[in-house]
Every structure is written in structure tokens, then in C-alpha cells.
Design an enzyme around this catalytic site. Structure first.
Site, PDB file in Angstrom:
ATOM      1  N   LYS A  58      17.425 -21.573   5.748  1.00  0.00           N
ATOM      2  CA  LYS A  58      16.997 -22.673   4.872  1.00  0.00           C
ATOM      3  C   LYS A  58      16.866 -22.210   3.430  1.00  0.00           C
ATOM      4  CE  LYS A  58      13.788 -24.926   7.578  1.00  0.00           C
ATOM      5  NZ  LYS A  58      12.626 -25.829   7.764  1.00  0.00           N
TER       6      LYS A  58
ATOM      7  N   ARG B   6      19.226 -17.832  18.701  1.00  0.00           N
ATOM      8  CA  ARG B   6      19.483 -18.859  17.694  1.00  0.00           C
ATOM      9  C   ARG B   6      20.992 -19.103  17.621  1.00  0.00           C
ATOM     10  NH1 ARG B   6      18.516 -16.767  11.666  1.00  0.00           N
ATOM     11  NH2 ARG B   6      19.967 -18.465  11.279  1.00  0.00           N
TER      12      ARG B   6
ATOM     13  N   GLU C  44       9.151 -26.797  10.071  1.00  0.00           N
ATOM     14  CA  GLU C  44       8.404 -26.723   8.823  1.00  0.00           C
ATOM     15  C   GLU C  44       9.060 -27.677   7.830  1.00  0.00           C
ATOM     16  OE1 GLU C  44       7.344 -22.515   7.658  1.00  0.00           O
ATOM     17  OE2 GLU C  44       8.725 -22.106   9.310  1.00  0.00           O
TER      18      GLU C  44
END
Length: 556
Positions: free
Chosen positions: A272, A262, A37
Site C-alpha cells: 500500500k 500472501r 486498515e
């Protein structure tokens, strides 16, 4: 694509799935995608995903797309798009196709219309807060919206009017009609479209309704013919919705989603949102601050793509989350640079030394190996004269026992040069040592074969008349806590000593150093010429990593 020569492809459950799919004929060609994104810069966790997607497809002669999931124009920016492209290329990868979710907005709209016609989606007028209340709890089912049973005709009309911009932000949404009693919250009539009168970096003002990520992402995969949609474990509960969208939207291609752990690093945040907060609060000087775990920050600090790729392969692909010691990442940059980085000397906290018996005005050139672990790099010449700089902590007037560096009456070796002995100390009015006087023994020149006596200490130095001033930036972890998930705000755990700036000198051969040039400074560590602020008139070096670590790779 980067070469896979000399690389041992590590076994993983995802790789095994790919092999089985190819051998069974389930897939003819492996197609993966990296789908960021564009709402921030990529971090080291994304680097793991990039390596996995690109290297997996490359190993089996497949394809990898770079696709931007740009479905939220409020948080997205072209700056992030360009930064992401730069990061992927810097890591050594080249995508086969470059796409945007916004490329498919018309197709997504049409698939939403199909759902409405099938009675699988409806326009809801409930305010967001009321919608949340009606979703239920882990033990209680949700309550159906009073707008859930609108006719297909009414929903089609309202959805078209949403597209035309007749309603305000938040006034209406399009929801999937699935199961409000499902134990999986993601299946309790999730929102598929929301209204947002915001300018989009790619489509401008063409759209005022935007698909939600959980609706857009599976459609993008299907449109592009992705075979293996790899994502992190937090999306595991979203997989039933992923499959529902593919099925109910009647997509020709049917991708499969697979989840892996992750990357979590000690003393590091990987959110983020949190990284953006560090930037917005000016705790760091941008997304590329060398203390940040972003790829841009690691690049500016001096990490190499080779080290990051090796690190990503070594940590592997697992099914459960865990935290990796940041020292493991540091290990791989040391391993990568030890044969590449030229050795040189830098004095970070200078103290002047006058060698009183060395001829005034004389400068001699001494030989020094560029890299003792890589003889092919040859030798360099360094000047030596009556006045030099040494480190302040390499001298003590009243040393403790077993201190083998310089003190009154003691003799040490100057790296690549001579033995010197301290005989006088010069202080300022406050009693601070500002200069020391020594004598040298010309018989003890390095490389001469002198064996008359030995000294226990060797210190580095820089000749004073030709020394090049430089700024040195030393880093510690930005976050004091080991885990990202902690009570309270993570800003309470910012390390106030994460950056130390020192001013000293480097050898004169460093005058030609360029941004991103990397060196090993004797005893101090590996350093990188800062590409953002360093200039020909003011050299700035970022310490990449210190020389030694107690970290050891686990035995396999």
C-alpha cells in the site's frame, strides 16, 4: 452472502483446521473477520483474503465481520473506509457485523490498565531512536530500559496523564514488560500505546493516545468472538505476542491466529505504501487507475467480481509465499466474459476506404451475430455503405510474404459483409497513405452461400457515415520487473509504455453504451466503458485484456 452453488470448495490446511475444530467441538460456530486498515484502497491481494474469510465462514454457516483497524489516525481517512466497503460489496459479500477498532478504545485502555496493575506494562520515556538501539540484535539480547521498573502506581499515573494530553507526541509510550532477551524481537517489550495528537475520523479529538496494531488486533478478535483469525505470513512471528495479549489481558474468548501465503503477482506491486506513492507522484490518475492492482482499478478496467472470486479460489491457500503469473488472472476474465460480452467491431487506427463501385448514397443493413459462442444473444444489424474505415495495419502498400490482408491487387473479406479488392492508393504530400480505393463483389455477401472462390484474409471495419468516435486506452504492465522485491526504488522500473491512447470509431449501436458495459472488439480484445471519464459525447473504452494468451492452468 453469495451463493455457493456449483462451487467446489477447495481443500486447504485452514479449511481442514476448521473442520477439525467443528468436529471436535472446539468451536460451535465459525467466526472470521476481514480487518483492513483504512489507510489506502484494497488490492487484489486483499481480494484473496476477503474471499477466504467470507467463503470459509459461509461454507460452514458461520459469520464474518468487516472491521476497520483504525488505530493510526495520521494515515487514515473516511474516503478509504467507504472505498473498502464498496469493494467488499462489489465482490459479492455482505458482512454480518460492521465494526471499528475505535469502537473498543475504552475497553483497550482498561485492558492496558490491567496490564500495568499486574506489572506487565510500563510507561517508557526513552526516545524512539534510543529504544531501537536497546532492542539488541539477532545474536545479542536487548537492554532493559531504565524506566522498566517503575512502580505500578507511577505507571498508572503517567498513563492516565498520557490520556489527558499532558505530554507531547513521542514523549512517552506504554510498553509491555515481557522479555528483552527473547529471540523473537516482537517479544522484546513491544510498544502498546503511543501519543498522537491527531484528529480521528471516527472518534474525533476524544483520544490522544492510540493502541498499536499488535495490541489492538488480538483484543478486537477476542471482543468479537472471532474463532479463526486469518492473516498473511508476515504476521507469523507476531503470533506469540498475539497469544500473550489475549492471555495477559484475561480475555474471555480465545481466538487463534493462522497464517497463509500472501498473493504476489508478476509485474505488480502489492505494498500500500508503494501504491500510495504511485498516486502521490501522479504516475497514475488515482487509486482507481486501470493499471493499478487495486480492486477499484480492476473494476474500472473491466474485471468482474466473478472472475476475481474464481481466481482467488483457483490459486488456493498455501503455507509458503510464491508469485502467481498475472496471465492467470487474465485467463479468468476471458473465461468469464467469453459467453457474456457482445461482439462488435471497432477501428482503433482508422484508414478510410472508398468502395468505388458501390452505389453512392446507399446504405444497407447486414446481419451479424452478437456472440457466436452464445447463440441465445441473437443478432445485430450493422450498416454498410460506399465509405468505411479499416485498421491502418490491415493495409500495406508493399507487404512481406504471407501477408494476407489488404494490399494493391489483393482481395479480402470484410467481416459480415463482402469481398473487396484494392486498386488505388491515395497519399498526402508527405507520402503517407490517407485513403485507399477498392471494388466489391456483390456476389460474395456474407451468409449468401457464395463458394466461387476463397480469400485468406478477413478484416474488420466500421461504416463511415454512422461511425461513432471513441477513445481507446490500451494497457501494459505498470511495473517492468517480475518481482516486487528488488534493489533500488521500484519507481525506476515503471513501464513508460503502460498506457497507450488511440482515437478511432465503433459501430453506431455503441452510442447507447453505458459505464461498465463490456464488449469484445473483433481481433482487439475485451473492453469496458470507462466509468470515470466516458460520457455520451465522448466514449472511452479501457481494454480489459487481449483475446489470446499462452497461459494454461496447471493440471491437478
Amino acid at each position: 452472502m453469495i451463493s455457493l452453488e456449483n462451487k467446489v470448495a477447495s481443500s486447504s490446511f485452514i479449511r481442514n483446521i476448521v473442520i477439525e475444530d467443528l468436529e471436535s467441538g472446539k468451536v460451535k460456530e465459525v467466526v472470521t473477520r476481514f480487518p483492513p486498515e483504512p489507510n489506502g484502497y484494497l488490492h487484489i491481494g486483499h481480494a484473496k483474503a476477503i474471499c477466504l474469510n467470507f467463503e470459509l465462514a459461509d461454507e460452514f454457516n458461520g459469520r464474518t465481520n468487516l472491521r476497520f483497524d483504525d488505530t493510526n489516525p495520521v494515515k487514515e481517512d473516511i474516503e478509504f473506509v467507504e472505498a473498502i466497503k464498496e469493494d467488499v460489496k462489489w465482490l459479492g459479500f455482505e458482512w454480518d457485523g460492521l465494526y471499528f477498532a475505535s469502537d473498543y478504545f475504552e475497553e483497550m485502555y482498561n485492558r492496558a490498565v490491567l496490564l500495568i496493575k499486574k506489572g506487565k506494562a510500563y510507561v517508557d520515556d526513552l526516545p524512539a531512536e534510543e529504544m531501537r538501539k536497546l532492542r539488541g540484535t539477532l545474536t545479542e539480547p536487548g537492554v532493559e530500559s531504565p524506566y522498566r521498573n517503575r512502580t505500578a502506581e507511577e505507571n498508572l499515573d503517567l498513563f492516565e496523564r498520557m490520556r489527558k494530553g499532558e505530554f507531547k507526541d513521542g514523549e512517552k509510550v506504554l510498553r509491555a514488560k515481557i522479555d528483552m532477551s527473547s529471540p523473537n524481537f516482537n517479544m522484546r517489550d513491544p510498544v502498546l500505546y503511543r501519543i498522537s495528537h491527531a484528529h480521528h475520523h471516527n472518534t474525533g479529538d476524544k483520544w490522544c493516545i492510540y493502541p498499536m496494531y499488535d495490541f489492538a488486533h488480538p483484543l478486537e478478535d477476542a471482543i468479537e468472538g472471532v474463532t479463526h483469525s486469518l492473516c498473511s505470513l508476515e504476521f507469523e512471528d507476531h503470533r506469540p505476542l498475539y497469544d500473550w495479549v489475549i492471555s495477559e489481558c484475561e480475555m474471555e474468548n480465545v481466538p487463534r491466529q493462522y497464517e497463509f501465503a500472501r498473493l504476489n503477482l508478476t509485474n505488480t506491486v502489492m505494498s500500500k505504501r508503494k501504491l500510495k506513492l504511485l498516486v502521490d507522484e501522479k504516475i497514475v490518475d488515482g487509486w482507481d487507475d486501470p493499471r493499478m492492482p487495486t480492486i477499484a482499478g480492476l473494476r474500472r478496467r473491466g474485471y468482474t467480481p466473478e472472475a476475481i472470486r474464481t481466481f482467488a479460489r483457483e490459486i488456493g491457500v498455501a503455507r509458503s509465499n510464491s508469485t502467481v503469473d498475472e496471465k492467470m488472472l487474465e485467463h479468468f476474465i476471458r473465461e468469464d466474459l467469453k459467453l457474456k460480452a457482445p461482439r462488435t467491431m471497432a477501428v482503433l487506427n482508422p484508414l478510410k476506404v472508398v468502395i468505388t463501385n458501390y452505389p453512392e448514397g446507399q446504405v444497407e443493413m447486414l446481419d451479424a451475430e452478437i456472440n457466436p459462442e452464445n447463440e441465445e444473444m441473437g443478432v445485430r444489424q450493422i450498416p454498410f455503405s460506399r465509405e468505411i474505415y479499416i485498421e491502418q495495419d490491415d493495409f500495406m502498400e508493399n507487404p512481406p510474404s504471407k501477408y494476407f490482408r489488404l494490399f494493391p491487387g489483393n482481395e479480402v473479406r470484410l467481416k459480415h459483409a463482402y469481398f473487396i479488392k484494392c486498386h488505388d492508393v491515395i497519399k498526402d504530400e508527405a507520402g503517407n497513405v490517407v485513403e485507399i480505393h477498392c471494388t466489391y463483389d456483390p456476389e460474395t455477401k456474407s451468409g449468401s452461400g457464395f463458394t466461387g472462390r476463397k480469400v485468406k484474409g478477413t478484416i474488420h471495419w466500421v461504416e463511415a457515415s454512422q461511425a461513432v468516435p471513441a477513445e481507446f486506452r490500451l494497457y501494459e504492465p505498470l511495473i517492468l520487473e517480475d518481482e516486487e522485491d528488488q534493489e533500488g526504488t521500484f519507481l525506476d522500473n515503471i513501464n513508460p509504455n503502460s498506457l497507450e491512447i488511440l482515437n478511432g470509431f465503433v459501430e453506431p449501436n455503441m452510442k447507447e453504451a453505458k459505464p461498465h458495459d463490456k464488449f469484445q472488439f473483433f481481433r482487439h480484445g475485451y473492453f469496458n466503458v470507462d466509468p470515470k471519464y466516458s460520457t455520451a459525447d465522448k466514449l472511452i473504452f479501457n481494454r480489459i485484456v487481449s483475446l489470446k494468451s499462452s497461459f494454461e492452468l496447471p493440471k491437478k
